[in-house]
Every structure is written in structure tokens, then in C-alpha cells.
Write an enzyme that holds these catalytic residues in place. Structure first.
Site, PDB file in Angstrom:
ATOM      1  NE  ARG A  48      -3.977  -2.226   2.483  1.00  0.00           N
ATOM      2  CZ  ARG A  48      -5.018  -2.142   2.741  1.00  0.00           C
ATOM      3  NH1 ARG A  48      -5.165  -1.732   3.526  1.00  0.00           N
ATOM      4  NH2 ARG A  48      -5.894  -3.036   2.602  1.00  0.00           N
ATOM      5  CG  ASP A 161     -14.427   5.192   8.590  1.00  0.00           C
ATOM      6  OD1 ASP A 161     -14.723   4.311   8.701  1.00  0.00           O
ATOM      7  OD2 ASP A 161     -12.868   5.554   8.874  1.00  0.00           O
TER       8      ASP A 161
END
Length: 291
Positions: A48, A161
């Protein structure tokens, strides 16, 4: 004999994540958002960060780490780092038993509490780790269905979030069609609109559903939450498994502080809060009521 591995590619040593850099990154991630990064996650993190390095026009993972650690870019890059590392896998009506409980008895029980949520005031619902929005939008469909039968019923859904990227995607409310496989045909007809492009089949929530959900950024590791303290339903599912026990207890205590008496706390089916000193009692598997 020479062995040829199809699809294999050589990765330079500079494009590998060193153990030292992984340890530093793991500490930052756990301190900032409570998520543990065990050694087994090193390859995932490396992949990532390789994508993030390319986005910054940096030649390698090593240069990315040098950029944030040695060049003093960590503060400005931290949000992007967290966005890159956190996993956000979700579907509509995931762990369907929770939504079935609300539809069959949970909402009805809440409306009969002394403070009459849904009647004297809107029933307040919080999706505390909402990811790309499938969970709060599923809740919106459930509560809209209840409101169709009880015309004086009112509700509000809040969704938060830590990841800014998934919040932006949630607000767009456009999803791959396969994420909505568990939505029943009648609900799909009322609340979903399918794209005409069958080469890229997507669905979008109708305006009535989108208007029902209010999105905001929140880190569960923060010392306090800027949310109402009389929530009637709190979903905090499939995030606790990434926390150690002390962090789980800290987060759950703060969530309970925001839950009204008799309100419901939902955790993931693979998560357990047994043995934790919390003011809740179990009413069904992974469903708890504030005492």
C-alpha cells in the site's frame, strides 16, 4: 532447468519496507488510531505504501519513509498514511441478523422507553466506523421502512470514520452492484437505482436515503467524541478486533457514555466484549443494551 514464474516482477531493495521503518510505522498507526500492525502485516503495508509513493512521485518505499521520517513530512502526510493502511471492506446488510433484530423488535422496544425516542424526539443512530457507507445506508433503509408504517416516527443517522477517503466515497453513494446482493428486491426497488452501463454495473442510493445520513470525521482514539450523549443505537462493528484489550475497553466505555438508557450497542459477530467492565447487558449475540 530454468524455472519461469509467470507474472513475477523484480522489486529493488529500496522498494522494500525495512523492519525498522515498519516498526516505526506500526507505532504511529497504533498510537494514532489504535490499530495494531503485527509483523504478518508488513507485506500488506509495503504494497500500500508503494502505491502512495507513486502518488507522490517518489521512486520507492524507502524514499517514502525517508520523506515522512527524515524530511519532516509526517504531519501533513499522516491522514494519507492512515487512509492507505486502513482496510475498508463492507457490504449492504452485512451481518444481517443485526438489521433483522432492529426491524423485528429493536425499534419497537426503543419507542416504548420512557423518553419515547422516535416520538418525542428523533431516534438517534450512530455508525461509529462507517467505512464507505454501506452500513449507515443500510440502517437508513431499515428506519425508512419503519417510518413508512409509523408516519409520526422520526430518526437521525450519524456516520463517522477516521478515513477521509472512504468518507468522500460514502457521500457519493455510488457502489459496485455486487455490494448490494443482500438487499431484498422490494427494498432495492424503493431505495436503489442501477446504472445503465452494464459494462460497469453500479448502484446509487436514492436521495431519500442519502439525506437520512450525516457523515463526519472522527477518530475513536480521541479522548472524547463530539456526539450527542443520548444515542439510541450505536453500531461499532468489525473494528474492535484491530485493537488491543485496553484500547477496546477505552473505546467501548466512551461509546457507552453516548448511549441512552435502554439503547442498543452492536459489535461485530467475530468480536467479544465479555469480561469487560461495561454498563451493558447482552440481549442477543453481539447485541447489548445500556443498563
Amino acid at each position: 532447468m530454468r524455472t519461469i514464474v509467470k507474472g513475477a516482477s523484480l522489486v529493488s531493495p529500496d522498494d522494500r519496507l525495512s523492519q525498522q521503518d515498519f516498526t516505526r510505522l506500526a507505532d504511529i498507526i497504533q498510537n494514532h488510531c489504535g490499530i495494531r500492525m503485527p509483523p504478518a502485516k508488513r507485506t500488506m503495508v509495503e504494497g500500500r505504501l508503494r502505491k502512495r509513493a507513486r502518488a507522490l512521485n517518489l521512486p520507492s518505499v524507502h524514499e517514502y519513509c525517508r520523506h515522512i521520517f527524515d524530511d519532516g513530512a509526517l504531519d501533513e502526510e499522516l491522514v494519507n498514511l492512515i487512509d492507505a493502511i486502513t482496510t475498508n471492506k463492507t457490504d449492504f446488510f452485512r451481518e444481517e441478523q443485526h438489521f433483522r433484530f432492529l426491524s423485528s423488535s429493536g425499534i419497537q422496544a426503543l419507542t416504548q422507553l420512557p423518553h419515547r425516542p422516535g416520538r418525542d424526539r428523533p431516534m438517534k443512530v450512530w455508525s461509529a466506523a462507517c467505512s464507505t457507507g454501506a452500513e449507515p445506508y443500510t440502517l437508513a433503509m431499515v428506519f425508512l421502512e419503519w417510518a413508512r408504517l409509523q408516519r409520526d416516527f422520526r430518526f437521525e443517522i450519524f456516520a463517522t470514520d477516521i478515513c477521509t477517503d472512504v468518507l468522500a466515497r460514502a457521500k457519493r453513494a455510488v457502489y459496485p452492484e455486487e455490494m448490494a446482493r443482500a438487499v431484498s428486491p422490494d427494498l432495492a426497488a424503493r431505495y436503489l437505482r442501477r446504472s445503465r452501463n452494464r459494462d460497469d454495473p453500479t448502484i446509487r442510493l436514492v436521495p431519500e436515503v442519502r439525506r437520512s445520513v450525516h457523515f463526519g470525521h472522527l477518530n475513536l482514539m480521541d479522548p472524547s467524541y463530539p456526539m450527542a450523549t443520548d444515542m439510541d443505537v450505536i453500531f461499532c462493528r468489525n473494528i474492535l478486533i484491530y485493537f488491543d484489550k485496553p484500547t477496546q475497553l477505552s473505546v467501548l466505555k466512551k461509546l457507552c457514555d453516548h448511549l441512552s438508557c435502554g439503547g442498543y450497542l452492536f459489535v461485530g459477530h467475530s468480536e467479544t466484549i465479555s469480561g469487560l467492565d461495561l454498563p451493558v447487558s447482552a440481549v442477543a449475540p453481539s447485541i447489548f443494551a445500556r443498563t
